[in-house]
Design an enzyme around this catalytic site. Sequence first.
Site, PDB file in Angstrom:
ATOM      1  N   ARG A 104      23.819 -44.946  11.660  1.00 30.10           N
ATOM      2  CA  ARG A 104      22.598 -44.549  10.934  1.00 30.10           C
ATOM      3  C   ARG A 104      21.493 -45.474  11.440  1.00 30.10           C
ATOM      4  O   ARG A 104      21.579 -46.701  11.298  1.00 30.10           O
ATOM      5  CB  ARG A 104      22.778 -44.697   9.428  1.00 30.10           C
ATOM      6  CG  ARG A 104      21.459 -44.588   8.681  1.00 30.10           C
ATOM      7  CD  ARG A 104      21.622 -44.386   7.202  1.00 30.10           C
ATOM      8  NE  ARG A 104      22.013 -43.022   6.905  1.00 30.10           N
ATOM      9  CZ  ARG A 104      21.908 -42.455   5.700  1.00 30.10           C
ATOM     10  NH1 ARG A 104      21.427 -43.147   4.689  1.00 30.10           N
ATOM     11  NH2 ARG A 104      22.280 -41.208   5.502  1.00 30.10           N
ATOM     12  N   HIS A 131      19.608 -35.249  10.782  1.00 29.02           N
ATOM     13  CA  HIS A 131      20.697 -35.633   9.864  1.00 29.02           C
ATOM     14  C   HIS A 131      21.750 -34.507   9.876  1.00 29.02           C
ATOM     15  O   HIS A 131      21.941 -33.796   8.889  1.00 29.02           O
ATOM     16  CB  HIS A 131      20.109 -35.825   8.464  1.00 29.02           C
ATOM     17  CG  HIS A 131      21.007 -36.564   7.517  1.00 29.02           C
ATOM     18  ND1 HIS A 131      22.215 -37.118   7.889  1.00 29.02           N
ATOM     19  CD2 HIS A 131      20.867 -36.841   6.180  1.00 29.02           C
ATOM     20  CE1 HIS A 131      22.768 -37.706   6.843  1.00 29.02           C
ATOM     21  NE2 HIS A 131      21.972 -37.551   5.799  1.00 29.02           N
TER      22      HIS A 131
HETATM   23  N1  NVA Z   1      14.635 -38.020   4.775  1.00 27.90           N
HETATM   24  C1  NVA Z   1      15.419 -39.018   4.083  1.00 27.90           C
HETATM   25  C2  NVA Z   1      16.837 -38.559   3.964  1.00 27.90           C
HETATM   26  C3  NVA Z   1      17.746 -39.519   3.225  1.00 27.90           C
HETATM   27  C4  NVA Z   1      19.169 -39.053   3.159  1.00 27.90           C
HETATM   28  C5  NVA Z   1      15.308 -40.331   4.823  1.00 27.90           C
HETATM   29  O1  NVA Z   1      15.368 -40.311   6.062  1.00 27.90           O
HETATM   30  O2  NVA Z   1      15.144 -41.366   4.184  1.00 27.90           O
HETATM   31  N1   CP Z   2      22.156 -37.733   1.772  1.00 25.91           N
HETATM   32  C1   CP Z   2      22.428 -38.922   2.294  1.00 25.91           C
HETATM   33  O1   CP Z   2      22.576 -39.090   3.501  1.00 25.91           O
HETATM   34  O2   CP Z   2      22.560 -39.915   1.365  1.00 25.91           O
HETATM   35  P1   CP Z   2      22.694 -41.468   1.647  1.00 25.91           P
HETATM   36  O3   CP Z   2      21.353 -41.957   2.145  1.00 25.91           O
HETATM   37  O4   CP Z   2      23.066 -42.067   0.315  1.00 25.91           O
HETATM   38  O5   CP Z   2      23.761 -41.704   2.682  1.00 25.91           O
END
Ligand code: NVA
Ligand code: CP
Length: 306
Positions: A104, A131
Amino acid sequence: MTARHFLSLMDCTPEELNGLIRRGIELKDLRNRGALFEPLKNRVLGMIFEKASTRTRLSFEAGMIQLGGQAIFLSPRDTQLGRGEPISDSAIVMSRMLDAVMIRTYAHSTLTEFAAYSQVPVINGLSDDLHPCQLLADMQTFLEQRGSIQGKTAAWIGDGNNMCNTYIEAAMQFDFQLRVACPQGYEPNAALLAQAGERVRIVRDPREAVAGAHLVSTDVWTSMGQEEEVAQRLELFRPYQVNRALLDQAAEDVIFLHCLPAHRGEEISADLLEDPRSLAWDQAENRLHVQKALLEMLVEPAYYHA
Ligand code: NVA
Ligand code: CP
Protein backbone atom coordinates in the site's frame (compact mmCIF):
# COMPACT_ATOMS: atom_id res chain seq x y z
CA MET A 1 10.21 -17.28 -14.85
CA THR A 2 8.77 -13.83 -14.21
CA ALA A 3 6.20 -13.57 -11.48
CA ARG A 4 2.59 -12.69 -12.10
CA HIS A 5 1.51 -9.44 -10.43
CA PHE A 6 -1.84 -7.85 -9.55
CA LEU A 7 -1.32 -4.11 -9.73
CA SER A 8 -4.50 -3.32 -11.63
CA LEU A 9 -7.71 -5.05 -12.73
CA MET A 10 -6.21 -4.87 -16.23
CA ASP A 11 -3.59 -7.46 -15.18
CA CYS A 12 -6.32 -10.13 -15.43
CA THR A 13 -8.68 -11.10 -18.22
CA PRO A 14 -12.41 -10.60 -17.61
CA GLU A 15 -12.71 -14.40 -17.35
CA GLU A 16 -10.01 -14.52 -14.67
CA LEU A 17 -11.67 -11.70 -12.72
CA ASN A 18 -15.04 -13.44 -12.81
CA GLY A 19 -13.28 -16.67 -11.80
CA LEU A 20 -11.68 -14.95 -8.80
CA ILE A 21 -15.07 -13.74 -7.67
CA ARG A 22 -16.68 -17.16 -8.07
CA ARG A 23 -13.78 -18.66 -6.13
CA GLY A 24 -14.15 -15.96 -3.45
CA ILE A 25 -17.78 -17.04 -3.02
CA GLU A 26 -16.69 -20.70 -2.71
CA LEU A 27 -14.02 -19.88 -0.13
CA LYS A 28 -16.58 -17.84 1.83
CA ASP A 29 -18.88 -20.83 1.87
CA LEU A 30 -16.03 -23.13 2.98
CA ARG A 31 -15.23 -20.80 5.87
CA ASN A 32 -18.88 -20.44 6.85
CA ARG A 33 -19.09 -24.25 7.02
CA GLY A 34 -15.99 -24.32 9.20
CA ALA A 35 -13.98 -26.36 6.68
CA LEU A 36 -10.19 -26.16 6.90
CA PHE A 37 -8.50 -25.36 3.60
CA GLU A 38 -4.77 -24.70 3.82
CA PRO A 39 -3.16 -24.68 0.37
CA LEU A 40 -0.64 -21.98 1.41
CA LYS A 41 1.00 -23.85 4.28
CA ASN A 42 4.50 -22.47 4.93
CA ARG A 43 3.91 -19.64 2.49
CA VAL A 44 4.64 -16.09 3.63
CA LEU A 45 3.16 -12.82 2.46
CA GLY A 46 5.05 -9.59 3.15
CA MET A 47 2.82 -6.54 3.59
CA ILE A 48 4.37 -3.10 3.14
CA PHE A 49 2.11 -0.31 4.39
CA GLU A 50 3.18 3.27 3.70
CA LYS A 51 -0.36 4.39 4.58
CA ALA A 52 -2.82 3.44 7.32
CA SER A 53 -5.20 0.51 6.92
CA THR A 54 -7.76 -1.53 8.83
CA ARG A 55 -9.51 -3.71 6.23
CA THR A 56 -6.61 -4.33 3.86
CA ARG A 57 -4.20 -5.35 6.58
CA LEU A 58 -6.70 -7.53 8.41
CA SER A 59 -8.09 -9.23 5.33
CA PHE A 60 -4.67 -10.13 3.93
CA GLU A 61 -3.29 -11.19 7.31
CA ALA A 62 -6.34 -13.21 8.35
CA GLY A 63 -6.61 -14.59 4.82
CA MET A 64 -3.03 -15.89 4.80
CA ILE A 65 -3.48 -17.49 8.24
CA GLN A 66 -6.75 -19.14 7.16
CA LEU A 67 -5.02 -20.51 4.05
CA GLY A 68 -2.36 -22.07 6.27
CA GLY A 69 0.35 -19.45 5.74
CA GLN A 70 1.62 -16.36 7.51
CA ALA A 71 1.78 -12.64 6.84
CA ILE A 72 4.42 -10.17 8.00
CA PHE A 73 3.52 -6.50 8.48
CA LEU A 74 6.30 -4.18 7.30
CA SER A 75 6.19 -0.47 8.01
CA PRO A 76 8.64 1.79 6.18
CA ARG A 77 9.28 3.37 9.57
CA ASP A 78 10.89 0.15 10.76
CA THR A 79 12.53 -1.09 7.57
CA GLN A 80 15.42 0.24 5.51
CA LEU A 81 12.90 1.24 2.82
CA GLY A 82 12.03 4.20 5.02
CA ARG A 83 15.72 5.13 5.29
CA GLY A 84 16.31 5.30 1.58
CA GLU A 85 17.24 1.76 0.55
CA PRO A 86 16.26 1.66 -3.13
CA ILE A 87 12.94 0.04 -4.01
CA SER A 88 14.74 -2.19 -6.51
CA ASP A 89 17.19 -3.54 -3.89
CA SER A 90 14.37 -4.05 -1.40
CA ALA A 91 12.35 -5.94 -4.00
CA ILE A 92 15.24 -8.25 -4.87
CA VAL A 93 15.96 -9.08 -1.23
CA MET A 94 12.39 -9.34 0.04
CA SER A 95 11.28 -11.50 -2.86
CA ARG A 96 14.06 -14.01 -2.12
CA MET A 97 12.49 -14.61 1.29
CA LEU A 98 8.78 -14.19 0.69
CA ASP A 99 6.18 -15.90 -1.50
CA ALA A 100 4.24 -12.72 -2.33
CA VAL A 101 4.33 -9.05 -1.40
CA MET A 102 1.38 -6.72 -0.89
CA ILE A 103 2.13 -2.99 -1.02
CA ARG A 104 0.00 0.00 0.00
CA THR A 105 1.77 3.11 -1.21
CA TYR A 106 1.47 6.66 -2.54
CA ALA A 107 3.04 6.76 -6.04
CA HIS A 108 1.85 3.93 -8.27
CA SER A 109 5.40 3.83 -9.69
CA THR A 110 6.57 2.37 -6.36
CA LEU A 111 4.47 -0.69 -7.17
CA THR A 112 5.58 -1.00 -10.78
CA GLU A 113 9.24 -0.55 -9.83
CA PHE A 114 9.01 -3.10 -7.01
CA ALA A 115 7.23 -5.53 -9.32
CA ALA A 116 9.90 -5.12 -11.99
CA TYR A 117 12.55 -6.41 -9.56
CA SER A 118 10.45 -8.92 -7.61
CA GLN A 119 10.64 -12.62 -8.33
CA VAL A 120 7.37 -13.21 -6.48
CA PRO A 121 3.87 -11.81 -7.13
CA VAL A 122 3.24 -8.21 -6.07
CA ILE A 123 -0.29 -7.14 -5.10
CA ASN A 124 -1.54 -3.55 -5.10
CA GLY A 125 -3.12 -2.90 -1.70
CA LEU A 126 -3.95 0.69 -2.81
CA SER A 127 -1.93 3.39 -4.51
CA ASP A 128 -2.78 7.02 -5.24
CA ASP A 129 -4.04 5.76 -8.63
CA LEU A 130 -5.80 2.42 -8.06
CA HIS A 131 -7.36 0.08 -5.48
CA PRO A 132 -8.03 -3.14 -7.43
CA CYS A 133 -8.51 -5.48 -4.43
CA GLN A 134 -11.41 -3.31 -3.26
CA LEU A 135 -13.13 -3.63 -6.63
CA LEU A 136 -12.88 -7.42 -6.45
CA ALA A 137 -14.86 -7.23 -3.20
CA ASP A 138 -17.34 -4.74 -4.68
CA MET A 139 -17.96 -6.96 -7.70
CA GLN A 140 -18.35 -10.05 -5.49
CA THR A 141 -20.93 -8.20 -3.39
CA PHE A 142 -22.94 -7.16 -6.45
CA LEU A 143 -22.85 -10.68 -7.90
CA GLU A 144 -23.96 -12.26 -4.60
CA GLN A 145 -26.89 -9.89 -4.13
CA ARG A 146 -28.05 -9.01 -7.65
CA GLY A 147 -26.39 -11.43 -10.11
CA SER A 148 -24.20 -10.39 -13.03
CA ILE A 149 -23.39 -6.68 -13.36
CA GLN A 150 -22.92 -7.04 -17.13
CA GLY A 151 -25.01 -4.46 -18.97
CA LYS A 152 -26.03 -2.65 -15.76
CA THR A 153 -25.33 0.96 -14.81
CA ALA A 154 -23.19 2.14 -11.89
CA ALA A 155 -22.82 5.66 -10.54
CA TRP A 156 -19.73 7.04 -8.84
CA ILE A 157 -20.38 10.18 -6.79
CA GLY A 158 -17.67 12.55 -5.54
CA ASP A 159 -13.93 12.55 -6.00
CA GLY A 160 -12.37 11.12 -9.17
CA ASN A 161 -9.83 9.34 -6.98
CA ASN A 162 -8.11 5.93 -6.85
CA MET A 163 -11.44 4.17 -6.23
CA CYS A 164 -13.13 6.00 -9.08
CA ASN A 165 -10.27 5.10 -11.44
CA THR A 166 -10.66 1.47 -10.45
CA TYR A 167 -14.42 1.64 -11.10
CA ILE A 168 -13.54 2.74 -14.64
CA GLU A 169 -11.32 -0.32 -15.03
CA ALA A 170 -14.11 -2.46 -13.58
CA ALA A 171 -16.61 -1.00 -16.06
CA MET A 172 -14.33 -2.11 -18.90
CA GLN A 173 -13.55 -5.55 -17.45
CA PHE A 174 -17.01 -6.44 -16.11
CA ASP A 175 -18.86 -4.77 -18.98
CA PHE A 176 -21.11 -2.20 -17.32
CA GLN A 177 -21.85 1.50 -17.86
CA LEU A 178 -20.46 4.02 -15.39
CA ARG A 179 -21.57 7.59 -14.71
CA VAL A 180 -19.21 9.71 -12.65
CA ALA A 181 -20.54 12.84 -10.92
CA CYS A 182 -17.64 14.99 -9.75
CA PRO A 183 -16.77 18.69 -9.46
CA GLN A 184 -14.77 20.29 -12.25
CA GLY A 185 -11.06 19.69 -11.71
CA TYR A 186 -11.63 16.44 -9.75
CA GLU A 187 -12.14 14.11 -12.70
CA PRO A 188 -10.63 10.62 -12.76
CA ASN A 189 -7.49 9.72 -14.74
CA ALA A 190 -7.72 11.12 -18.28
CA ALA A 191 -5.96 8.19 -19.96
CA LEU A 192 -8.34 5.70 -18.35
CA LEU A 193 -11.31 7.82 -19.39
CA ALA A 194 -10.06 7.86 -22.97
CA GLN A 195 -9.56 4.09 -22.88
CA ALA A 196 -13.07 3.54 -21.53
CA GLY A 197 -14.67 5.68 -24.25
CA GLU A 198 -18.48 5.67 -24.24
CA ARG A 199 -18.61 3.26 -21.32
CA VAL A 200 -17.96 6.10 -18.85
CA ARG A 201 -19.72 9.46 -18.76
CA ILE A 202 -18.71 12.43 -16.59
CA VAL A 203 -21.57 14.58 -15.30
CA ARG A 204 -21.72 17.38 -12.72
CA ASP A 205 -25.13 16.63 -11.19
CA PRO A 206 -25.24 13.61 -8.84
CA ARG A 207 -28.96 13.13 -9.61
CA GLU A 208 -28.17 12.70 -13.28
CA ALA A 209 -25.52 10.11 -12.41
CA VAL A 210 -27.74 7.99 -10.14
CA ALA A 211 -30.92 8.11 -12.28
CA GLY A 212 -31.90 4.46 -12.77
CA ALA A 213 -28.49 3.19 -11.58
CA HIS A 214 -28.18 -0.35 -10.20
CA LEU A 215 -25.08 0.38 -8.09
CA VAL A 216 -24.14 3.66 -6.41
CA SER A 217 -20.80 4.16 -4.73
CA THR A 218 -18.76 6.94 -3.18
CA ASP A 219 -15.65 7.41 -1.07
CA VAL A 220 -14.09 9.95 1.28
CA TRP A 221 -13.62 13.43 -0.14
CA THR A 222 -10.05 13.62 1.11
CA SER A 223 -7.91 10.58 0.42
CA MET A 224 -4.79 9.62 2.35
CA GLY A 225 -2.01 12.01 1.39
CA GLN A 226 -4.37 14.93 0.64
CA GLU A 227 -4.90 16.01 4.25
CA GLU A 228 -3.77 19.59 3.56
CA GLU A 229 -6.72 20.05 1.17
CA VAL A 230 -9.41 19.05 3.69
CA ALA A 231 -11.05 22.46 4.15
CA GLN A 232 -11.33 23.29 0.46
CA ARG A 233 -12.55 19.79 -0.39
CA LEU A 234 -15.25 19.88 2.32
CA GLU A 235 -16.64 23.01 0.75
CA LEU A 236 -16.39 21.93 -2.87
CA PHE A 237 -17.80 18.41 -2.46
CA ARG A 238 -20.78 19.36 -0.28
CA PRO A 239 -23.32 18.99 -3.17
CA TYR A 240 -22.00 15.45 -3.73
CA GLN A 241 -23.24 13.81 -0.51
CA VAL A 242 -24.99 10.47 -1.06
CA ASN A 243 -28.15 10.29 1.07
CA ARG A 244 -31.45 8.41 1.05
CA ALA A 245 -33.16 11.00 -1.16
CA LEU A 246 -30.42 10.67 -3.78
CA LEU A 247 -30.62 6.86 -3.69
CA ASP A 248 -34.39 7.16 -4.25
CA GLN A 249 -33.55 8.43 -7.76
CA ALA A 250 -31.75 5.18 -8.58
CA ALA A 251 -33.22 1.83 -9.69
CA GLU A 252 -35.69 0.17 -7.31
CA ASP A 253 -33.18 -2.59 -6.52
CA VAL A 254 -30.09 -0.33 -6.30
CA ILE A 255 -27.28 -1.31 -3.95
CA PHE A 256 -25.03 1.22 -2.24
CA LEU A 257 -21.37 0.42 -1.68
CA HIS A 258 -18.66 2.29 0.23
CA CYS A 259 -15.11 0.97 0.51
CA LEU A 260 -14.83 2.46 4.03
CA PRO A 261 -13.69 4.17 6.15
CA ALA A 262 -16.76 6.43 5.89
CA HIS A 263 -17.17 9.99 7.07
CA ARG A 264 -20.83 10.28 8.11
CA GLY A 265 -22.21 13.73 7.45
CA GLU A 266 -19.70 14.27 4.63
CA GLU A 267 -19.75 11.95 1.59
CA ILE A 268 -22.69 10.02 3.08
CA SER A 269 -25.58 11.07 5.30
CA ALA A 270 -25.42 9.89 8.91
CA ASP A 271 -28.06 7.19 8.30
CA LEU A 272 -26.90 5.75 5.00
CA LEU A 273 -24.91 2.72 6.20
CA GLU A 274 -28.03 1.60 8.10
CA ASP A 275 -30.22 1.91 5.00
CA PRO A 276 -31.26 -1.54 3.68
CA ARG A 277 -29.85 -0.59 0.29
CA SER A 278 -26.34 -0.30 1.76
CA LEU A 279 -24.22 -3.47 1.61
CA ALA A 280 -21.02 -1.87 2.91
CA TRP A 281 -20.53 -4.42 5.72
CA ASP A 282 -20.81 -7.40 3.34
CA GLN A 283 -18.53 -5.55 0.95
CA ALA A 284 -15.90 -5.12 3.69
CA GLU A 285 -16.12 -8.81 4.65
CA ASN A 286 -15.74 -9.86 1.02
CA ARG A 287 -12.25 -8.36 0.97
CA LEU A 288 -11.22 -11.41 3.00
CA HIS A 289 -12.78 -14.02 0.75
CA VAL A 290 -11.90 -12.68 -2.68
CA GLN A 291 -8.33 -11.83 -1.68
CA LYS A 292 -7.91 -15.41 -0.48
CA ALA A 293 -8.87 -16.44 -4.02
CA LEU A 294 -6.33 -13.95 -5.37
CA LEU A 295 -3.58 -15.27 -3.06
CA GLU A 296 -4.39 -18.82 -4.07
CA MET A 297 -4.23 -17.91 -7.77
CA LEU A 298 -0.95 -16.00 -7.48
CA VAL A 299 0.94 -18.04 -4.89
CA GLU A 300 -0.23 -21.59 -5.56
CA PRO A 301 -1.74 -21.68 -9.04
CA ALA A 302 -1.66 -25.50 -8.99
CA TYR A 303 -4.32 -25.53 -6.26
CA TYR A 304 -6.40 -22.83 -7.88
CA HIS A 305 -9.52 -23.92 -9.75
CA ALA A 306 -11.81 -21.01 -10.58
N1 NVA B 1 -9.63 6.99 -1.55
C1 NVA B 1 -9.31 6.51 -0.23
C2 NVA B 1 -9.60 5.04 -0.13
C3 NVA B 1 -9.33 4.44 1.23
C4 NVA B 1 -9.59 2.96 1.28
C5 NVA B 1 -7.86 6.82 0.07
O1 NVA B 1 -7.02 6.63 -0.82
O2 NVA B 1 -7.56 7.26 1.18
N1 CP C 1 -11.24 -0.08 2.07
C1 CP C 1 -10.00 -0.15 2.53
O1 CP C 1 -9.04 -0.38 1.80
O2 CP C 1 -9.90 0.03 3.88
P1 CP C 1 -8.57 0.20 4.72
O3 CP C 1 -7.99 1.55 4.39
O4 CP C 1 -9.01 0.10 6.16
O5 CP C 1 -7.60 -0.90 4.36
